[in-house]
Design an enzyme around this catalytic site. Structure first.
Site, PDB file in Angstrom:
ATOM      1  N   ASN A 260       0.877  -1.174   0.000  1.00 23.78           N
ATOM      2  CA  ASN A 260       0.000   0.000   0.000  1.00 23.78           C
ATOM      3  C   ASN A 260       0.914   1.225   0.000  1.00 23.78           C
ATOM      4  O   ASN A 260       1.474   1.573   1.029  1.00 23.78           O
ATOM      5  CB  ASN A 260      -0.900  -0.023   1.243  1.00 23.78           C
ATOM      6  CG  ASN A 260      -1.722   1.248   1.376  1.00 23.78           C
ATOM      7  OD1 ASN A 260      -1.780   2.072   0.458  1.00 23.78           O
ATOM      8  ND2 ASN A 260      -2.358   1.424   2.520  1.00 23.78           N
TER       9      ASN A 260
ATOM     10  N   LYS B 114       0.179   4.270  -0.280  1.00 25.88           N
ATOM     11  CA  LYS B 114      -0.415   5.498   0.270  1.00 25.88           C
ATOM     12  C   LYS B 114      -0.120   6.665  -0.680  1.00 25.88           C
ATOM     13  O   LYS B 114      -0.080   6.454  -1.894  1.00 25.88           O
ATOM     14  CB  LYS B 114       0.082   5.730   1.701  1.00 25.88           C
ATOM     15  CG  LYS B 114      -0.069   4.451   2.546  1.00 25.88           C
ATOM     16  CD  LYS B 114       0.188   4.616   4.005  1.00 25.88           C
ATOM     17  CE  LYS B 114      -0.034   3.279   4.710  1.00 25.88           C
ATOM     18  NZ  LYS B 114       0.158   3.350   6.150  1.00 25.88           N
TER      19      LYS B 114
ATOM     20  N   HIS C 296      -9.410   1.479   5.334  1.00 27.00           N
ATOM     21  CA  HIS C 296      -8.097   1.689   5.939  1.00 27.00           C
ATOM     22  C   HIS C 296      -8.225   2.700   7.074  1.00 27.00           C
ATOM     23  O   HIS C 296      -8.988   3.655   6.986  1.00 27.00           O
ATOM     24  CB  HIS C 296      -7.104   2.186   4.882  1.00 27.00           C
ATOM     25  CG  HIS C 296      -5.698   2.128   5.373  1.00 27.00           C
ATOM     26  ND1 HIS C 296      -5.173   3.083   6.204  1.00 27.00           N
ATOM     27  CD2 HIS C 296      -4.719   1.206   5.180  1.00 27.00           C
ATOM     28  CE1 HIS C 296      -3.920   2.746   6.495  1.00 27.00           C
ATOM     29  NE2 HIS C 296      -3.624   1.609   5.890  1.00 27.00           N
TER      30      HIS C 296
ATOM     31  N   GLU D 207      -6.448   5.085   7.974  1.00 22.01           N
ATOM     32  CA  GLU D 207      -6.182   6.484   7.612  1.00 22.01           C
ATOM     33  C   GLU D 207      -7.413   7.104   6.956  1.00 22.01           C
ATOM     34  O   GLU D 207      -7.700   8.283   7.148  1.00 22.01           O
ATOM     35  CB  GLU D 207      -4.958   6.553   6.683  1.00 22.01           C
ATOM     36  CG  GLU D 207      -3.674   6.327   7.466  1.00 22.01           C
ATOM     37  CD  GLU D 207      -2.571   5.642   6.678  1.00 22.01           C
ATOM     38  OE1 GLU D 207      -2.630   5.617   5.442  1.00 22.01           O
ATOM     39  OE2 GLU D 207      -1.640   5.117   7.328  1.00 22.01           O
TER      40      GLU D 207
ATOM     41  N   GLU E 195      -5.170  -4.609  10.747  1.00 20.85           N
ATOM     42  CA  GLU E 195      -4.139  -3.588  10.896  1.00 20.85           C
ATOM     43  C   GLU E 195      -4.356  -2.830  12.204  1.00 20.85           C
ATOM     44  O   GLU E 195      -5.151  -1.874  12.250  1.00 20.85           O
ATOM     45  CB  GLU E 195      -4.205  -2.588   9.735  1.00 20.85           C
ATOM     46  CG  GLU E 195      -3.948  -3.193   8.375  1.00 20.85           C
ATOM     47  CD  GLU E 195      -3.362  -2.166   7.397  1.00 20.85           C
ATOM     48  OE1 GLU E 195      -2.348  -2.477   6.778  1.00 20.85           O
ATOM     49  OE2 GLU E 195      -3.917  -1.058   7.276  1.00 20.85           O
TER      50      GLU E 195
ATOM     51  N   GLY F 131       2.858   2.537  10.651  1.00 24.74           N
ATOM     52  CA  GLY F 131       3.803   3.635  10.469  1.00 24.74           C
ATOM     53  C   GLY F 131       4.554   4.029  11.725  1.00 24.74           C
ATOM     54  O   GLY F 131       5.188   5.069  11.780  1.00 24.74           O
TER      55      GLY F 131
ATOM     56  N   SER G  65       3.771  -1.927  10.224  1.00 23.36           N
ATOM     57  CA  SER G  65       5.232  -2.013  10.375  1.00 23.36           C
ATOM     58  C   SER G  65       5.794  -3.395  10.017  1.00 23.36           C
ATOM     59  O   SER G  65       6.729  -3.883  10.651  1.00 23.36           O
ATOM     60  CB  SER G  65       5.660  -1.614  11.788  1.00 23.36           C
ATOM     61  OG  SER G  65       5.264  -0.281  12.048  1.00 23.36           O
TER      62      SER G  65
ATOM     63  N   GLY H  78       3.035  -1.067   4.224  1.00 23.99           N
ATOM     64  CA  GLY H  78       3.108   0.356   3.884  1.00 23.99           C
ATOM     65  C   GLY H  78       4.543   0.759   3.573  1.00 23.99           C
ATOM     66  O   GLY H  78       5.050   0.494   2.480  1.00 23.99           O
ATOM     67  N   GLY H  79       5.197   1.369   4.546  1.00 19.81           N
ATOM     68  CA  GLY H  79       6.545   1.915   4.365  1.00 19.81           C
ATOM     69  C   GLY H  79       7.519   1.004   3.635  1.00 19.81           C
ATOM     70  O   GLY H  79       8.180   1.422   2.668  1.00 19.81           O
TER      71      GLY H  79
HETATM   72  P1  13P Z   1       3.254   0.520   7.589  1.00 25.13           P
HETATM   73  O1  13P Z   1       3.753  -0.773   7.003  1.00 25.13           O
HETATM   74  O2  13P Z   1       3.996   1.714   7.070  1.00 25.13           O
HETATM   75  O3  13P Z   1       3.174   0.464   9.081  1.00 25.13           O
HETATM   76  O4  13P Z   1       1.750   0.715   7.056  1.00 25.13           O
HETATM   77  C1  13P Z   1       0.871  -0.338   7.161  1.00 25.13           C
HETATM   78  C2  13P Z   1      -0.371   0.012   6.439  1.00 25.13           C
HETATM   79  O5  13P Z   1      -1.095   0.915   6.806  1.00 25.13           O
HETATM   80  C3  13P Z   1      -0.682  -0.742   5.220  1.00 25.13           C
HETATM   81  O6  13P Z   1      -1.959  -0.480   4.760  1.00 25.13           O
END
Ligand code: 13P
Length: 254
Positions: A9, A11, A97, A99, A167, A173, A213, A234-235
């Protein structure tokens, strides 16, 4: 055997040329590789969906969107619809999600509408659920996750066409990953919920991903858990070395 999904993802990250470079490198890395039951999904920003779809046509990656409108068409400035995604051959779409729940007031009811419309257009929804730190500390994690599931899936029939991602908001993050045991406990709860509300067959076929993470250093222990069928990353999915390493580990575990 259930699919293992490693989904990135992105983002709101990467420019046009960075996207082009990444997609070139990942498809190059995957060329000729036997991924077994592992599926690699990239969810770039909407602007790069077409580019992603072109790469996907020539390779073994799948493309997902990060959001979809709950409406089919019409005067909804700035929105992107499920029929549009279908017309671009998009296979997956993230909904719910944390966010989007936090910054764009995406409620469980809205997730429910989006889930319906995605299924109508044969796009596999990746439905995200998870508790905040405050909710975990209060000891109401299970209740929160079950409520999110009950509301998101209200009046919806599913078979093997849905992915669920657990999640925990406090792990997104933050560099703070849920321990494999913490994740397993909730993912097992989600599997049981699927058995109870649908069937053993549906539960057996539905991939339940972990997100928060996830990185090369912790993916193995997480994937070794019986109810963790991949990751929503994510990251670490923005970095070609890290992401390909994670795919490699997932493929080794099969
Ligand atoms: P991170 O891997 O950056 O923690 O993000 C996870 C996420 O929100 C994937 O949708």
């Amino acid at each position: 055997m259930r699919k293992i999904i490693i989904a990135g993802n992105w983002k709101m990250n990467k420019t046009f040329s960075e996207t082009d470079d990444f997609l070139f490198e990942i498809t190059d890395y995957l060329r000729g590789k036997d991924l077994g039951n592992v599926e690699v999904v990239i969810c770039p920003p909407f602007l790069y969906i077409e580019m992603g779809s072109d790469f996907a046509n020539e390779s073994n990656i799948y493309i997902g969107a990060q959001n979809v409108s709950n409406h089919e068409s019409g005067a909804f400035t700035g929105e992107v619809s499920a029929p549009m995604l279908r017309s671009m051959d998009i296979d997956y779409c993230i909904i719910g999600h944390s966010e989007r729940r936090k910054y764009y007031q995406e409620s469980d009811e809205l997730v429910n509408q989006k889930l319906k419309i995605l299924l109508d257009y044969d796009i596999i929804p990746i439905v995200c659920v998870g508790e905040t730190l405050e909710q975990r500390e209060k000891g109401i994690t299970e209740e929160i996750v079950i409520n999110q599931l009950n509301r998101a899936f209200k009046d919806i029939e599913i078979n093997d066409n849905v992915v669920i991602a657990y999640e925990p908001v406090w792990a997104i993050g933050t560099g703070k990953t849920a321990t494999p045991q913490q994740a397993q406990e909730i993912q097992c709860l989600i599997r049981d919920w699927l058995i109870e509300n649908y069937s053993k067959e549906v539960a057996d076929q539905t991939p339940i991903l972990y997100g928060g993470s996830m990185k090369p250093e912790n993916i193995k222990e997480l994937l070794l858990q019986p109810d963790i069928d991949g990751g929503l990353v994510g990251g670490a999915s923005l970095d070609i070395e890290k992401f390909t390493k994670m795919i490699e580990i997932a493929t080794e575990l099969g």
